[in-house]
Design an enzyme around this catalytic site. Structure first.
Site, short mmCIF file in Angstrom:
data_model
loop_
_atom_site.label_atom_id
_atom_site.label_comp_id
_atom_site.label_asym_id
_atom_site.label_seq_id
_atom_site.Cartn_x
_atom_site.Cartn_y
_atom_site.Cartn_z
N ASN A 157 -0.44 16.81 -15.73
CA ASN A 157 -1.58 16.38 -16.54
C ASN A 157 -2.89 17.08 -16.17
O ASN A 157 -3.84 17.04 -16.96
CB ASN A 157 -1.76 14.86 -16.39
CG ASN A 157 -3.04 14.36 -17.00
OD1 ASN A 157 -3.17 14.28 -18.23
ND2 ASN A 157 -4.02 14.05 -16.16
N TYR A 170 -9.26 27.03 -23.35
CA TYR A 170 -8.55 25.75 -23.45
C TYR A 170 -7.42 25.84 -24.46
O TYR A 170 -6.28 25.44 -24.19
CB TYR A 170 -9.52 24.65 -23.84
CG TYR A 170 -8.92 23.26 -23.82
CD1 TYR A 170 -8.78 22.57 -22.61
CD2 TYR A 170 -8.49 22.65 -24.99
CE1 TYR A 170 -8.23 21.29 -22.58
CE2 TYR A 170 -7.93 21.38 -24.96
CZ TYR A 170 -7.80 20.71 -23.75
OH TYR A 170 -7.24 19.44 -23.73
N SER A 212 -4.61 28.03 -23.15
CA SER A 212 -3.83 27.38 -22.10
C SER A 212 -2.90 26.32 -22.66
O SER A 212 -1.76 26.18 -22.21
CB SER A 212 -4.77 26.77 -21.04
OG SER A 212 -5.54 25.70 -21.59
N LYS A 213 -3.36 25.57 -23.65
CA LYS A 213 -2.53 24.51 -24.22
C LYS A 213 -1.42 25.08 -25.10
O LYS A 213 -0.31 24.54 -25.14
CB LYS A 213 -3.39 23.53 -25.02
CG LYS A 213 -4.39 22.75 -24.15
CD LYS A 213 -3.69 21.97 -23.05
CE LYS A 213 -4.65 21.18 -22.19
NZ LYS A 213 -3.98 20.38 -21.14
N VAL A 254 0.83 -1.20 0.00
CA VAL A 254 0.00 0.00 0.00
C VAL A 254 0.87 1.26 0.00
O VAL A 254 0.51 2.29 -0.54
CB VAL A 254 -0.94 0.00 1.24
CG1 VAL A 254 -1.71 1.31 1.33
CG2 VAL A 254 -1.90 -1.18 1.17
#
Length: 287
Positions: free
Chosen positions: A129, A198, A201-202, A94
Protein backbone atom coordinates in the site's frame (compact mmCIF):
# COMPACT_ATOMS: atom_id res chain seq x y z
CA UNK A 1 -35.58 36.35 -5.12
CA UNK A 2 -37.82 35.73 -8.14
CA UNK A 3 -34.80 36.08 -10.41
CA UNK A 4 -32.94 33.37 -8.44
CA UNK A 5 -35.97 31.08 -8.65
CA UNK A 6 -36.19 31.62 -12.41
CA UNK A 7 -32.50 30.78 -12.82
CA UNK A 8 -32.88 27.66 -10.66
CA UNK A 9 -35.85 26.50 -12.70
CA UNK A 10 -33.72 26.52 -15.85
CA UNK A 11 -30.74 24.75 -14.32
CA UNK A 12 -30.13 21.09 -13.59
CA UNK A 13 -28.46 20.94 -10.21
CA UNK A 14 -27.97 18.68 -7.23
CA UNK A 15 -28.15 19.49 -3.56
CA UNK A 16 -25.50 17.58 -1.64
CA UNK A 17 -25.99 17.19 2.10
CA UNK A 18 -22.80 17.82 4.10
CA UNK A 19 -21.11 14.72 5.52
CA UNK A 20 -18.47 15.32 8.16
CA UNK A 21 -15.46 13.00 8.33
CA UNK A 22 -15.33 11.89 11.96
CA UNK A 23 -14.09 9.00 14.10
CA UNK A 24 -17.71 8.00 14.63
CA UNK A 25 -18.21 7.74 10.86
CA UNK A 26 -14.99 5.77 10.44
CA UNK A 27 -15.96 3.35 13.20
CA UNK A 28 -19.33 2.77 11.56
CA UNK A 29 -17.51 1.16 8.64
CA UNK A 30 -15.42 -1.11 10.89
CA UNK A 31 -18.33 -3.52 11.07
CA UNK A 32 -18.51 -7.24 11.76
CA UNK A 33 -16.42 -9.71 9.75
CA UNK A 34 -16.79 -9.57 5.97
CA UNK A 35 -15.22 -13.02 5.57
CA UNK A 36 -16.95 -15.00 8.31
CA UNK A 37 -13.91 -14.86 10.63
CA UNK A 38 -11.94 -17.00 8.15
CA UNK A 39 -8.78 -14.87 8.52
CA UNK A 40 -8.34 -15.57 12.22
CA UNK A 41 -4.84 -16.71 13.10
CA UNK A 42 -3.22 -15.47 9.88
CA UNK A 43 -0.35 -13.00 9.78
CA UNK A 44 -0.59 -9.93 7.56
CA UNK A 45 2.15 -7.51 6.51
CA UNK A 46 0.85 -4.04 5.52
CA UNK A 47 3.10 -1.34 4.04
CA UNK A 48 2.32 2.36 4.33
CA UNK A 49 0.15 1.59 7.34
CA UNK A 50 0.62 4.76 9.40
CA UNK A 51 -2.42 6.58 7.98
CA UNK A 52 -5.14 6.60 5.35
CA UNK A 53 -5.96 3.43 3.45
CA UNK A 54 -3.05 1.49 4.96
CA UNK A 55 -4.10 2.19 8.55
CA UNK A 56 -7.74 1.38 7.75
CA UNK A 57 -6.67 -1.94 6.20
CA UNK A 58 -4.54 -2.74 9.25
CA UNK A 59 -7.53 -2.07 11.55
CA UNK A 60 -9.82 -4.20 9.43
CA UNK A 61 -7.42 -7.15 9.28
CA UNK A 62 -6.81 -6.86 13.01
CA UNK A 63 -10.55 -6.98 13.67
CA UNK A 64 -10.74 -10.01 11.37
CA UNK A 65 -8.36 -11.80 13.74
CA UNK A 66 -5.02 -11.37 11.96
CA UNK A 67 -1.70 -10.75 13.62
CA UNK A 68 -0.11 -7.65 12.12
CA UNK A 69 3.25 -6.42 10.95
CA UNK A 70 3.00 -2.81 9.78
CA UNK A 71 5.68 -0.73 8.11
CA UNK A 72 6.28 2.95 7.49
CA UNK A 73 9.09 5.44 6.99
CA UNK A 74 8.58 7.47 10.17
CA UNK A 75 9.17 5.87 13.58
CA UNK A 76 6.91 8.31 15.46
CA UNK A 77 4.05 7.78 13.02
CA UNK A 78 4.49 4.02 13.31
CA UNK A 79 4.21 4.16 17.10
CA UNK A 80 1.16 6.41 16.83
CA UNK A 81 -0.47 3.98 14.38
CA UNK A 82 0.32 1.07 16.70
CA UNK A 83 -1.33 2.97 19.55
CA UNK A 84 -4.47 3.49 17.46
CA UNK A 85 -4.54 -0.19 16.54
CA UNK A 86 -4.20 -1.21 20.18
CA UNK A 87 -7.38 0.72 20.93
CA UNK A 88 -9.41 -1.62 18.72
CA UNK A 89 -11.82 -3.60 20.86
CA UNK A 90 -10.59 -7.02 19.79
CA UNK A 91 -6.95 -6.49 20.74
CA UNK A 92 -5.90 -8.68 23.64
CA UNK A 93 -2.11 -8.77 23.34
CA UNK A 94 0.58 -6.23 22.48
CA UNK A 95 2.45 -9.02 20.68
CA UNK A 96 -0.36 -9.08 18.08
CA UNK A 97 1.17 -6.01 16.41
CA UNK A 98 4.77 -5.50 15.26
CA UNK A 99 6.22 -2.48 13.49
CA UNK A 100 9.05 -2.14 10.97
CA UNK A 101 10.60 1.19 10.04
CA UNK A 102 11.51 1.08 6.37
CA UNK A 103 12.72 3.69 3.90
CA UNK A 104 10.89 2.83 0.67
CA UNK A 105 13.29 5.10 -1.26
CA UNK A 106 16.22 2.85 -0.31
CA UNK A 107 16.24 -0.26 -2.52
CA UNK A 108 18.84 -2.19 -0.52
CA UNK A 109 17.18 -1.45 2.81
CA UNK A 110 13.81 -2.61 1.51
CA UNK A 111 15.35 -5.76 0.05
CA UNK A 112 17.23 -6.69 3.24
CA UNK A 113 14.32 -5.83 5.53
CA UNK A 114 11.85 -7.94 3.56
CA UNK A 115 14.22 -10.90 3.34
CA UNK A 116 14.76 -10.82 7.09
CA UNK A 117 11.03 -10.43 7.68
CA UNK A 118 10.02 -13.45 5.62
CA UNK A 119 12.79 -15.61 7.03
CA UNK A 120 11.52 -15.01 10.58
CA UNK A 121 7.73 -14.74 10.23
CA UNK A 122 5.14 -17.07 8.65
CA UNK A 123 3.37 -14.38 6.63
CA UNK A 124 0.10 -15.31 4.90
CA UNK A 125 -1.00 -11.92 3.55
CA UNK A 126 0.93 -9.00 2.05
CA UNK A 127 -0.72 -5.65 1.36
CA UNK A 128 1.44 -3.40 -0.84
CA UNK A 129 0.00 0.00 0.00
CA UNK A 130 2.96 2.39 0.43
CA UNK A 131 2.62 5.38 -1.84
CA UNK A 132 3.09 9.12 -2.31
CA UNK A 133 1.00 11.62 -4.26
CA UNK A 134 2.54 15.07 -4.74
CA UNK A 135 0.83 18.38 -5.41
CA UNK A 136 2.44 18.41 -8.86
CA UNK A 137 0.87 15.02 -9.57
CA UNK A 138 -2.56 16.31 -8.57
CA UNK A 139 -2.11 19.29 -10.91
CA UNK A 140 -0.99 16.96 -13.75
CA UNK A 141 2.15 18.95 -14.50
CA UNK A 142 5.06 17.37 -16.33
CA UNK A 143 7.74 19.75 -17.50
CA UNK A 144 8.39 21.26 -14.04
CA UNK A 145 8.92 17.87 -12.38
CA UNK A 146 12.58 17.29 -11.51
CA UNK A 147 14.43 14.04 -11.97
CA UNK A 148 14.57 13.55 -8.18
CA UNK A 149 10.83 14.16 -7.79
CA UNK A 150 10.09 11.66 -10.53
CA UNK A 151 12.25 8.92 -9.04
CA UNK A 152 10.99 9.55 -5.49
CA UNK A 153 7.43 8.79 -6.57
CA UNK A 154 8.34 5.84 -8.76
CA UNK A 155 10.68 4.36 -6.12
CA UNK A 156 8.00 4.37 -3.40
CA UNK A 157 4.92 3.57 -5.45
CA UNK A 158 6.26 1.14 -8.02
CA UNK A 159 9.76 -0.15 -7.27
CA UNK A 160 9.02 -1.01 -3.62
CA UNK A 161 5.80 -2.75 -4.70
CA UNK A 162 7.67 -4.81 -7.29
CA UNK A 163 10.50 -5.72 -4.92
CA UNK A 164 8.24 -6.65 -2.00
CA UNK A 165 5.79 -8.45 -4.29
CA UNK A 166 8.49 -10.56 -5.95
CA UNK A 167 10.19 -11.49 -2.67
CA UNK A 168 6.86 -12.26 -0.98
CA UNK A 169 5.62 -14.40 -3.87
CA UNK A 170 8.86 -16.38 -3.97
CA UNK A 171 8.70 -17.04 -0.23
CA UNK A 172 5.02 -17.95 -0.27
CA UNK A 173 5.42 -20.34 -3.19
CA UNK A 174 7.77 -22.48 -1.10
CA UNK A 175 5.86 -22.09 2.18
CA UNK A 176 2.31 -23.19 1.47
CA UNK A 177 1.08 -20.23 -0.57
CA UNK A 178 -0.40 -16.89 0.40
CA UNK A 179 -2.17 -13.78 -0.77
CA UNK A 180 -0.66 -10.56 -2.14
CA UNK A 181 -2.81 -7.49 -2.75
CA UNK A 182 -1.39 -4.38 -4.42
CA UNK A 183 -3.14 -1.04 -3.95
CA UNK A 184 -3.01 0.93 -7.20
CA UNK A 185 -5.45 3.65 -8.34
CA UNK A 186 -7.92 4.56 -11.05
CA UNK A 187 -5.29 7.14 -12.05
CA UNK A 188 -3.44 4.18 -13.53
CA UNK A 189 -6.24 3.86 -16.09
CA UNK A 190 -6.56 7.56 -16.90
CA UNK A 191 -4.89 9.05 -19.98
CA UNK A 192 -5.04 12.40 -18.17
CA UNK A 193 -2.37 11.12 -15.76
CA UNK A 194 -0.26 8.85 -17.97
CA UNK A 195 2.49 11.50 -18.10
CA UNK A 196 2.67 12.10 -14.32
CA UNK A 197 4.98 10.13 -11.98
CA UNK A 198 1.95 9.01 -9.96
CA UNK A 199 0.01 7.88 -13.00
CA UNK A 200 3.04 6.11 -14.46
CA UNK A 201 3.71 4.30 -11.17
CA UNK A 202 0.11 3.15 -10.77
CA UNK A 203 -0.07 1.96 -14.38
CA UNK A 204 3.09 0.01 -13.64
CA UNK A 205 1.49 -1.65 -10.59
CA UNK A 206 -1.45 -2.76 -12.73
CA UNK A 207 0.89 -4.39 -15.28
CA UNK A 208 3.06 -5.89 -12.53
CA UNK A 209 0.07 -7.44 -10.76
CA UNK A 210 -1.07 -9.17 -13.94
CA UNK A 211 2.42 -10.42 -14.80
CA UNK A 212 3.29 -11.70 -11.32
CA UNK A 213 -0.07 -13.45 -10.97
CA UNK A 214 0.63 -15.35 -14.20
CA UNK A 215 4.08 -16.34 -12.97
CA UNK A 216 2.72 -17.82 -9.73
CA UNK A 217 -0.68 -19.00 -10.98
CA UNK A 218 -0.10 -22.66 -10.13
CA UNK A 219 2.03 -22.18 -7.04
CA UNK A 220 -0.61 -21.31 -4.46
CA UNK A 221 0.05 -17.57 -4.48
CA UNK A 222 -2.98 -15.35 -5.17
CA UNK A 223 -2.08 -11.89 -6.50
CA UNK A 224 -4.66 -9.16 -7.14
CA UNK A 225 -5.03 -5.41 -6.97
CA UNK A 226 -7.55 -2.76 -5.95
CA UNK A 227 -7.74 0.54 -7.83
CA UNK A 228 -9.52 3.04 -5.54
CA UNK A 229 -11.07 6.25 -6.71
CA UNK A 230 -11.04 9.42 -4.58
CA UNK A 231 -10.64 8.40 -0.92
CA UNK A 232 -10.97 10.53 2.22
CA UNK A 233 -7.33 10.51 3.34
CA UNK A 234 -4.68 13.05 4.34
CA UNK A 235 -2.79 12.30 1.12
CA UNK A 236 -5.94 13.27 -0.75
CA UNK A 237 -6.20 16.47 1.33
CA UNK A 238 -9.03 15.31 3.59
CA UNK A 239 -8.75 15.39 7.38
CA UNK A 240 -11.02 14.86 10.38
CA UNK A 241 -14.00 17.26 10.51
CA UNK A 242 -13.81 17.99 6.77
CA UNK A 243 -16.95 17.82 4.66
CA UNK A 244 -16.49 14.85 2.30
CA UNK A 245 -19.71 15.35 0.33
CA UNK A 246 -19.09 15.91 -3.36
CA UNK A 247 -20.49 15.45 -6.85
CA UNK A 248 -18.99 11.97 -6.83
CA UNK A 249 -21.37 9.21 -8.04
CA UNK A 250 -21.86 8.27 -4.35
CA UNK A 251 -22.48 11.96 -3.47
CA UNK A 252 -19.40 11.66 -1.26
CA UNK A 253 -15.88 10.44 -1.72
CA UNK A 254 -14.94 6.92 -0.63
CA UNK A 255 -14.09 6.06 2.97
CA UNK A 256 -10.75 4.29 3.50
CA UNK A 257 -12.65 1.80 5.66
CA UNK A 258 -14.65 0.76 2.60
CA UNK A 259 -11.44 -0.03 0.72
CA UNK A 260 -10.28 -1.92 3.82
CA UNK A 261 -13.42 -4.08 3.87
CA UNK A 262 -12.95 -4.89 0.18
CA UNK A 263 -9.32 -5.76 0.90
CA UNK A 264 -10.30 -8.25 3.61
CA UNK A 265 -12.88 -9.76 1.28
CA UNK A 266 -10.29 -10.21 -1.48
CA UNK A 267 -7.64 -11.83 0.74
CA UNK A 268 -10.29 -14.12 2.23
CA UNK A 269 -11.63 -17.40 0.80
CA UNK A 270 -13.54 -15.69 -2.04
CA UNK A 271 -10.30 -14.09 -3.23
CA UNK A 272 -9.01 -17.52 -4.20
CA UNK A 273 -11.34 -17.38 -7.21
CA UNK A 274 -9.58 -14.23 -8.42
CA UNK A 275 -6.04 -14.00 -9.71
CA UNK A 276 -4.50 -11.13 -11.63
CA UNK A 277 -7.70 -9.14 -11.12
CA UNK A 278 -7.67 -5.34 -10.91
CA UNK A 279 -10.83 -4.30 -9.04
CA UNK A 280 -11.87 -0.70 -9.63
CA UNK A 281 -13.36 0.67 -6.41
CA UNK A 282 -14.48 4.03 -7.72
CA UNK A 283 -18.27 3.91 -8.25
CA UNK A 284 -17.79 4.91 -11.93
CA UNK A 285 -15.73 7.99 -10.96
CA UNK A 286 -13.48 9.25 -13.75
CA UNK A 287 -10.34 11.37 -13.41
Amino acid sequence: MRLIQKIKSKLIYKEVTPLILSDQLRNAYQTTSVVGNSLQGQTAFVTGATSGIGLAIAKRLLNEGCSLIISGRNKEKLEKAKGQLLQCNKIQSVSTINTIQMDYYNYEQVKNTIKNLFENHPINIVINNAGVFSNKDSKRVFRSISKDEYYQTVDVNLKSTILIGELAASYMATNGGGNILNICSIYGFSSNYFHTPYGISKTGIIAFTKKLSQQYANKGVIINSIAPGSVATIMNHHKTNDNISSFHPLHRIIMPEEIAALTAFMVGPIGKYLNGAIIKASATEEV
